[in-house]
Structures are given as C-alpha cells and as structure tokens.
Motif scaffolding. Structure first.
Motif, PDB file in Angstrom:
ATOM      1  N   ALA A  49      -8.002  11.003   7.635  1.00 16.45           N
ATOM      2  CA  ALA A  49      -7.570   9.793   7.423  1.00 16.45           C
ATOM      3  C   ALA A  49      -8.376   8.602   7.162  1.00 16.45           C
ATOM      4  N   ALA A  50      -9.523   8.782   8.176  1.00 16.63           N
ATOM      5  CA  ALA A  50     -10.557   7.636   8.011  1.00 16.63           C
ATOM      6  C   ALA A  50     -11.337   7.990   6.781  1.00 16.63           C
ATOM      7  N   SER A  51     -11.456   8.855   6.481  1.00 20.31           N
ATOM      8  CA  SER A  51     -12.361   9.223   5.293  1.00 20.31           C
ATOM      9  C   SER A  51     -11.632   8.761   3.763  1.00 20.31           C
ATOM     10  N   ALA A  52     -10.413   8.697   3.860  1.00 19.43           N
ATOM     11  CA  ALA A  52      -9.868   8.386   2.698  1.00 19.43           C
ATOM     12  C   ALA A  52     -10.215   7.453   1.913  1.00 19.43           C
ATOM     13  N   PRO A  53     -10.375   7.521   0.675  1.00 22.14           N
ATOM     14  CA  PRO A  53     -10.547   6.145   0.035  1.00 22.14           C
ATOM     15  C   PRO A  53      -9.343   5.147  -0.007  1.00 22.14           C
ATOM     16  N   LYS A  54      -9.663   4.034   0.111  1.00 24.07           N
ATOM     17  CA  LYS A  54      -8.587   3.062   0.168  1.00 24.07           C
ATOM     18  C   LYS A  54      -8.322   2.610  -1.149  1.00 24.07           C
ATOM     19  N   LEU A  55      -7.051   2.684  -1.589  1.00 27.53           N
ATOM     20  CA  LEU A  55      -6.636   2.341  -2.886  1.00 27.53           C
ATOM     21  C   LEU A  55      -6.369   0.805  -3.328  1.00 27.53           C
ATOM     22  N   PRO A  56      -6.968   0.327  -4.271  1.00 27.18           N
ATOM     23  CA  PRO A  56      -6.659  -1.059  -4.341  1.00 27.18           C
ATOM     24  C   PRO A  56      -5.248  -1.387  -4.534  1.00 27.18           C
ATOM     25  N   LEU A  57      -4.847  -2.678  -4.026  1.00 26.49           N
ATOM     26  CA  LEU A  57      -3.524  -3.158  -4.124  1.00 26.49           C
ATOM     27  C   LEU A  57      -3.127  -3.423  -5.497  1.00 26.49           C
ATOM     28  N   ALA A  58      -1.802  -3.601  -5.600  1.00 26.20           N
ATOM     29  CA  ALA A  58      -1.343  -3.900  -7.078  1.00 26.20           C
ATOM     30  C   ALA A  58      -1.584  -5.256  -7.115  1.00 26.20           C
ATOM     31  N   ALA A  59      -2.190  -5.774  -8.487  1.00 25.47           N
ATOM     32  CA  ALA A  59      -2.278  -7.117  -8.725  1.00 25.47           C
ATOM     33  C   ALA A  59      -1.173  -8.210  -8.350  1.00 25.47           C
TER      34      ALA A  59
ATOM     35  N   GLN B 251       0.888  -1.289   0.039  1.00 23.21           N
ATOM     36  CA  GLN B 251       0.045   0.033   0.055  1.00 23.21           C
ATOM     37  C   GLN B 251       0.914   1.050   0.033  1.00 23.21           C
ATOM     38  N   ALA B 252       2.151   1.199   0.852  1.00 20.02           N
ATOM     39  CA  ALA B 252       2.988   2.321   0.929  1.00 20.02           C
ATOM     40  C   ALA B 252       3.421   2.678  -0.626  1.00 20.02           C
ATOM     41  N   ARG B 253       3.796   1.535  -1.480  1.00 21.15           N
ATOM     42  CA  ARG B 253       4.397   1.686  -2.599  1.00 21.15           C
ATOM     43  C   ARG B 253       3.452   2.093  -3.505  1.00 21.15           C
ATOM     44  N   VAL B 254       2.269   1.845  -3.569  1.00 25.81           N
ATOM     45  CA  VAL B 254       0.972   2.356  -4.354  1.00 25.81           C
ATOM     46  C   VAL B 254       0.960   3.889  -4.047  1.00 25.81           C
ATOM     47  N   ASN B 255       0.769   4.330  -2.886  1.00 28.88           N
ATOM     48  CA  ASN B 255       0.630   5.558  -2.298  1.00 28.88           C
ATOM     49  C   ASN B 255       1.898   6.440  -2.955  1.00 28.88           C
TER      50      ASN B 255
END
Length: 143
Positions: free
Chosen positions: A105-115, A70-74
C-alpha cells in the motif's frame, strides 16, 4: 420541509440509511437521491448484506471529500480490469501477510485526482443608462 430532508424520508429509508444521518444535511440532492435508491433495496438484502452495506456507509461517511474522489477514481480504474484478472490479483493479495500488505500500500502509485471544475463566473449586468451616462461608448476595432 423538502422531500429529501431526513425527516421527510420514510422510516424504512431512515433505517437503511441510518449511518448517514449526521452527513445527510451536507449531501447535495443528487447524492441524496442515489443513497435513497440504495436504501430502497435494503429490505431485499440478507442480514449479512445489510450489515455489510451499513458498515460501508459508515466508512464512506467518514471519508473526506478528497478521499471520496480518490475512491471514485480507484473504482473507475478497477472497472477496466477483466474479472478473471481481478480475481487472481485478489487471491494473491489475500495470501500476503499484514506487513506485506502495508508495504504494498505504501509503494502504490498515487493516482491523480479528477480535474476540479471551477464554477463559471456570472456575467455582470450592464450598467443602467443613468449610471453609464458619463462613459463614452467604445467602438469595436476596425483593423
């Protein structure tokens, strides 16, 4: 001992990468090489930069594989934002109260993980002629 094992790296690299000593055996060779490259620049850093780097290493080592992904995606997403825009957003964020930061932070959309890529299945070796003797060969479809 391989050149990437903890006992094989230089004392200077061990000092620089000390926060990673417990996770080092779990890292793959590519990750170790990347960390060694970071460790090689350690001696050129100011004391404040050294502290910051090692604090970040501790934080990184504490992340789960999921959190690291997730950190890498962000990071990849933020790299696409222009510097001026990032600076403005950071200044606005710094003005928030701790409560506002938690709410945001709680309302931030969760990014999908890399496949995730599955490992390819190894092809099976053909049976030796002796064990395949009782099997009739199959003809390709002639349609």
């Amino acid at each position: 001992m391989t050149p990437l094992e903890w006992g094989s790296i230089t004392p200077a690299q061990q000092l620089a990468l000390k926060p990673l000593v417990h996770v080092w055996p779990k890292l793959n060779d590519t990750q170790k090489k990347k960390w060694l490259a970071v460790g090689n620049t350690y001696s050129n850093l100011s004391p404040d930069e050294k502290n910051r780097l090692q604090e970040r290493m501790v934080q990184w080592a504490a992340l789960t594989p999921h959190q690291r992904t997730q950190a890498r995606v962000n990071f990849a997403v933020t790299q696409k934002i222009p510097s001026q825009d990032k600076n403005e957003r950071w200044e606005v964020y710094q003005a928030f109260t701790p409560e506002q930061k938690k709410t945001m932070a709680a309302s931030a959309p969760k990014l999908p993980l890399a496949a995730q890529v599955n490992k390819p299945i190894k092809p099976q070796k053909p049976l030796p002629p002796s064990s395949a003797a009782g099997l009739a060969p199959t003809a390709p479809n002639a349609h």
